[in-house]
Scaffold this motif. Structure first.
Motif, short mmCIF file in Angstrom:
data_model
loop_
_atom_site.label_atom_id
_atom_site.label_comp_id
_atom_site.label_asym_id
_atom_site.label_seq_id
_atom_site.Cartn_x
_atom_site.Cartn_y
_atom_site.Cartn_z
N ILE A 1 0.94 -1.36 0.03
CA ILE A 1 0.12 0.12 -0.04
C ILE A 1 1.06 1.30 -0.05
CG2 ILE A 1 -1.50 1.15 1.65
CD1 ILE A 1 -2.77 -1.36 2.12
N ARG A 2 1.77 1.23 0.84
CA ARG A 2 2.94 2.35 0.74
C ARG A 2 3.50 2.65 -0.63
NH1 ARG A 2 8.09 0.69 3.63
NH2 ARG A 2 8.33 -0.39 1.53
N ASP A 3 3.76 1.51 -1.26
CA ASP A 3 4.59 1.56 -2.44
C ASP A 3 3.67 1.63 -3.90
OD1 ASP A 3 6.83 1.50 -0.87
OD2 ASP A 3 7.01 -0.68 -1.12
N HIS A 4 2.28 1.44 -3.75
CA HIS A 4 1.50 1.59 -4.77
C HIS A 4 1.62 0.53 -5.48
CE1 HIS A 4 -0.46 5.76 -4.49
NE2 HIS A 4 0.82 5.68 -3.87
N THR A 5 1.90 -0.91 -4.87
CA THR A 5 2.32 -2.27 -5.58
C THR A 5 1.22 -3.22 -5.09
OG1 THR A 5 3.77 -2.75 -3.79
CG2 THR A 5 4.69 -1.73 -5.80
N GLU A 6 0.00 -2.73 -4.59
CA GLU A 6 -1.10 -3.70 -4.33
C GLU A 6 -1.50 -4.41 -5.32
OE1 GLU A 6 -1.55 -0.40 -4.56
OE2 GLU A 6 -2.15 0.60 -3.05
N THR A 7 -1.70 -5.72 -5.10
CA THR A 7 -2.49 -6.68 -6.02
C THR A 7 -3.87 -6.86 -5.32
OG1 THR A 7 -1.74 -8.49 -4.77
CG2 THR A 7 -0.22 -7.76 -6.37
N PRO A 8 -4.73 -7.41 -6.27
CA PRO A 8 -6.28 -7.83 -5.93
C PRO A 8 -6.40 -8.59 -4.89
CG PRO A 8 -6.15 -7.73 -8.22
CD PRO A 8 -4.66 -7.67 -7.72
N SER A 9 -5.14 -9.23 -4.35
CA SER A 9 -5.32 -10.29 -3.19
C SER A 9 -4.82 -9.60 -1.87
CB SER A 9 -4.45 -11.66 -3.52
OG SER A 9 -3.07 -11.19 -3.66
N GLN B 1 -1.35 6.68 -13.41
CA GLN B 1 -2.84 7.07 -13.28
C GLN B 1 -3.33 5.67 -13.08
OE1 GLN B 1 -3.34 10.20 -13.60
NE2 GLN B 1 -5.51 9.82 -12.98
N ASP B 2 -3.29 4.61 -13.47
CA ASP B 2 -4.08 3.26 -13.35
C ASP B 2 -3.85 2.91 -11.97
OD1 ASP B 2 -5.12 3.51 -15.77
OD2 ASP B 2 -3.71 2.21 -16.53
N ARG B 3 -2.82 3.41 -11.25
CA ARG B 3 -2.57 2.76 -9.73
C ARG B 3 -3.00 3.71 -8.88
NH1 ARG B 3 -1.05 -2.79 -9.83
NH2 ARG B 3 -0.16 -2.39 -7.90
N LEU B 4 -3.57 4.61 -8.99
CA LEU B 4 -4.06 5.64 -8.03
C LEU B 4 -5.37 5.11 -7.30
CD1 LEU B 4 -4.13 9.13 -9.98
CD2 LEU B 4 -2.23 8.31 -8.28
N LEU B 5 -6.13 4.30 -7.65
CA LEU B 5 -7.00 3.78 -7.13
C LEU B 5 -6.47 2.46 -6.37
CD1 LEU B 5 -10.16 4.25 -9.47
CD2 LEU B 5 -9.39 5.45 -7.26
N GLN C 1 -16.58 -14.17 -5.92
CA GLN C 1 -17.86 -14.42 -5.63
C GLN C 1 -18.88 -13.97 -6.48
OE1 GLN C 1 -17.44 -16.63 -3.03
NE2 GLN C 1 -15.42 -16.22 -3.09
N ASN C 2 -18.35 -12.84 -7.16
CA ASN C 2 -19.61 -12.32 -8.31
C ASN C 2 -18.85 -11.92 -9.38
OD1 ASN C 2 -21.65 -11.21 -9.74
ND2 ASN C 2 -22.20 -9.89 -7.91
N PRO C 3 -18.60 -12.66 -10.39
CA PRO C 3 -17.54 -12.28 -11.39
C PRO C 3 -18.26 -11.36 -12.27
CG PRO C 3 -17.81 -14.83 -11.20
CD PRO C 3 -19.02 -13.97 -10.30
N ALA C 4 -19.47 -10.83 -11.94
CA ALA C 4 -19.91 -9.76 -12.82
C ALA C 4 -19.34 -8.54 -12.32
CB ALA C 4 -21.49 -9.70 -12.62
N ILE C 5 -18.76 -8.52 -10.99
CA ILE C 5 -17.93 -7.31 -10.64
C ILE C 5 -16.71 -6.96 -11.56
CG2 ILE C 5 -16.92 -6.21 -8.74
CD1 ILE C 5 -19.67 -6.39 -8.01
N THR C 6 -16.57 -5.92 -11.95
CA THR C 6 -15.27 -5.58 -12.70
C THR C 6 -14.19 -4.95 -12.11
OG1 THR C 6 -16.04 -3.41 -13.26
CG2 THR C 6 -16.64 -4.94 -14.90
N GLN C 7 -12.90 -5.39 -12.50
CA GLN C 7 -11.73 -4.95 -12.04
C GLN C 7 -11.35 -3.49 -12.26
OE1 GLN C 7 -9.73 -4.56 -9.44
NE2 GLN C 7 -9.19 -6.62 -9.20
N ASN C 8 -10.61 -2.53 -11.49
CA ASN C 8 -10.00 -1.43 -11.90
C ASN C 8 -8.77 -1.54 -13.18
OD1 ASN C 8 -11.45 0.72 -10.72
ND2 ASN C 8 -10.64 0.23 -8.70
N GLU C 9 -8.74 -0.73 -13.72
CA GLU C 9 -7.61 -0.71 -14.86
C GLU C 9 -6.26 -0.69 -13.94
OE1 GLU C 9 -7.64 -1.01 -18.13
OE2 GLU C 9 -9.94 -0.85 -18.21
N GLY C 10 -5.40 -1.42 -14.61
CA GLY C 10 -4.08 -1.42 -13.81
C GLY C 10 -3.75 -2.68 -13.08
N TYR C 11 -4.95 -3.62 -13.04
CA TYR C 11 -4.80 -4.60 -12.07
C TYR C 11 -5.29 -5.83 -12.92
CZ TYR C 11 -4.36 -1.29 -8.23
OH TYR C 11 -3.90 -0.09 -7.73
#
Length: 474
Positions: free
Chosen positions: A92-100, A450-454, A464-474
């Motif tokens: 989180i500090r380094d903006h290198t988060e993954t969806p997990s 820009q894609d890693r700001l969020l 659990q719900n594949p209809a939920i989309t992912q943010n760009e950059g991940y």
């Protein structure tokens, strides 16, 4: 068998929240051993439910929650060795988060747990048959909280599912991420109702309850985030003209374990402290250096101050020494140089295990913030200059101002917000709102695009719900 979906996960986890907080928000009796369908009948019932909803602030503004996106993602704070899931916090500090990332998932869950509590009260009050004035006051407080939380969420994830009622598992599968514009529209609607039905600060039922000024302050930030300076200026000017708030004469007098609900405070989380059986403030322990063993029984090591922030202060600015400690003397008598937050210091707090039972309240919103936002909305430096005058510094536009370093009003305001509100969880959202995050943070060595700001949408949610989309950059 398919696992629980996005909202069902939330509901399952929240069912005990109203009954298991560290007492209620204002140390009143919590709801307990009550069937929810039969409980919400009287004003006393709703007062307990209101306090349980406010108690979610303890979670949303917990040091490991608010700080992880308010300061650590910015250039103000860093992490060294910390307790718990170090890799996820460093990411989180380094903006290198993954969806997990487990921390990001916890934040998501905590927000939707809080929204469940709030939406439950809103549904019950509408059918309780109580008088209109009381009904509207309850709704206003809950909509203030909901607007505040959704504002945080849209800054963190962008598009998010809008949940405005208690939903069934089947219904929840159909609630997908809404466009950012729709999320903002919901926030504005919630906060406008709150503004219209909340009392002024001098008439709130008890310390820590939302006021009209609190709702207007959040609404002003929302309008600025939407690029609507006209409406932002109008609503913030209403706070300014209300005569409900003022700057304290001395910046250092804002801080301390016995400083509570001053004229500068607009919305403040209440902590009693002194006992493990009452809500105690976690910030002093969490922000102390790890295992210092001298100033606190245990240090969490979160939100350690960067040299970059320390050096941002102008020569003679008293806010630096009121905000930042430069180290401590260990048990051997040696000075250990490390910068850490000082605003929530409570060296006389009793301890329980490894936790100081600190008494410090936490200001989510204060009047200096409003003044700085007014300059942002209007382009008039007079409001910012009131903040500088309190600090005893040369005013913007005068000969003594460091105009070579901050040559424009935008640059001056960015600097002023950074040092005035340092470590209070504003910095990252400020950079996001002004569109400066990538430029500022990449110049400081952060791997930000820009894609890693969020934040990413948590992978567990999408599973659990594949209809939920992912943010760009991940």
């Amino acid at each position: 068998m398919k696992a629980k979906n996005i909202v069902q996960i939330i509901i399952a986890a929240v069912c005990t929240l109203a009954f298991s907080c560290k007492k209620s928000f204002l140390d009143l009796s919590p709801i307990s051993n009550a069937n929810a369908n039969n409980f919400y009948k009287t004003k006393a019932d709703f007062e307990n439910a209101i306090h349980a909803a406010y108690a979610t602030l303890y979670v949303i503004y917990d040091p490991e929650e608010a700080v992880s996106y308010g300061e650590i993602r910015s250039d103000n704070a860093t992490l060294y060795a910390v307790a718990g899931t170090q890799a996820d916090k460093w990411a989180i500090r380094d903006h290198t988060e993954t969806p997990s990332n487990t921390m990001v998932y916890q934040y998501w869950r905590d927000y939707y747990k809080a929204l469940f509590n709030i939406n439950n009260v809103l549904e019950k009050i509408d059918v309780a048959g109580l008088d209109e004035a009381y009904t509207n006051s309850v709704k206003a407080e809950m909509l203030f909280l909901r607007g505040l939380y959704y504002y945080n969420m849209v800054q963190l994830w962008g598009e998010v599912p809008i949940v405005t009622k208690v939903v069934s598992a089947e219904e929840s599968y159909k609630i997908l991420r809404s466009p950012v514009a729709d999320v903002y529209a919901q926030i504005v609607s919630d906060l406008k109702f709150a503004v219209d039905h909340l009392p002024q600060a001098d008439a709130v039922p008890a310390p820590g309850r939302a006021s009209k000024g609190a709702a207007e302050t959040v609404l002003g930030k929302v309008y600025l985030s939407m690029g609507d300076k006209t409406n932002a200026a109008a609503v913030l000017m209403d706070v300014y003209n209300s005569q409900q708030y003022e700057l304290l004469p001395d910046y250092s007098s804002l801080w301390g374990p016995t400083v509570k609900n001053t004229k500068e405070s607009i919305f403040e989380i209440q902590f009693i402290g002194g006992s493990a059986s009452t809500p105690y403030s976690p910030y002093w322990t969490a922000f102390a250096p790890v295992t210092n063993g001298v100033i606190t029984a245990y240090g969490g090591g979160i939100n350690q101050v960067t040299d970059d922030l320390y050096n941002e202060y102008e020569t003679g600015d008293p806010r630096r020494d009121a905000s930042i400690d430069t180290g401590y003397t260990n048990a051997s008598g040696d000075f250990v140089a490390i910068k850490f937050p000082k605003k929530w210091e409570d060296r006389g707090a009793p301890t329980s295990g490894t936790q100081e039972l600190s008494r410090n309240n936490f200001m989510v919103l204060r009047y200096a913030d409003v003044l700085l936002l007014l300059t942002e909305a209007t382009g008039d430096p007079q409001y910012m200059n009131q903040v500088r005058a309190r600090a005893g510094l040369a005013l913007y536009g005068t000969a003594g101002y460091p105009s070579a370093t901050y040559p424009t009003l935008d640059a001056a305001l960015e600097h002023e917000r950074r040092v005035e509100l340092a470590l209070e969880f504003h910095r990252y959202f400020d950079l996001m709102r002004t569109g400066r995050a990538v430029a500022v943070l990449t110049a400081k060595g952060k791997l930000v695009t820009q894609d890693r700001l969020l934040f990413p949408i948590p992978q567990y949610v999408i599973t659990q719900n594949p209809a939920i989309t992912q943010n760009e950059g991940y």
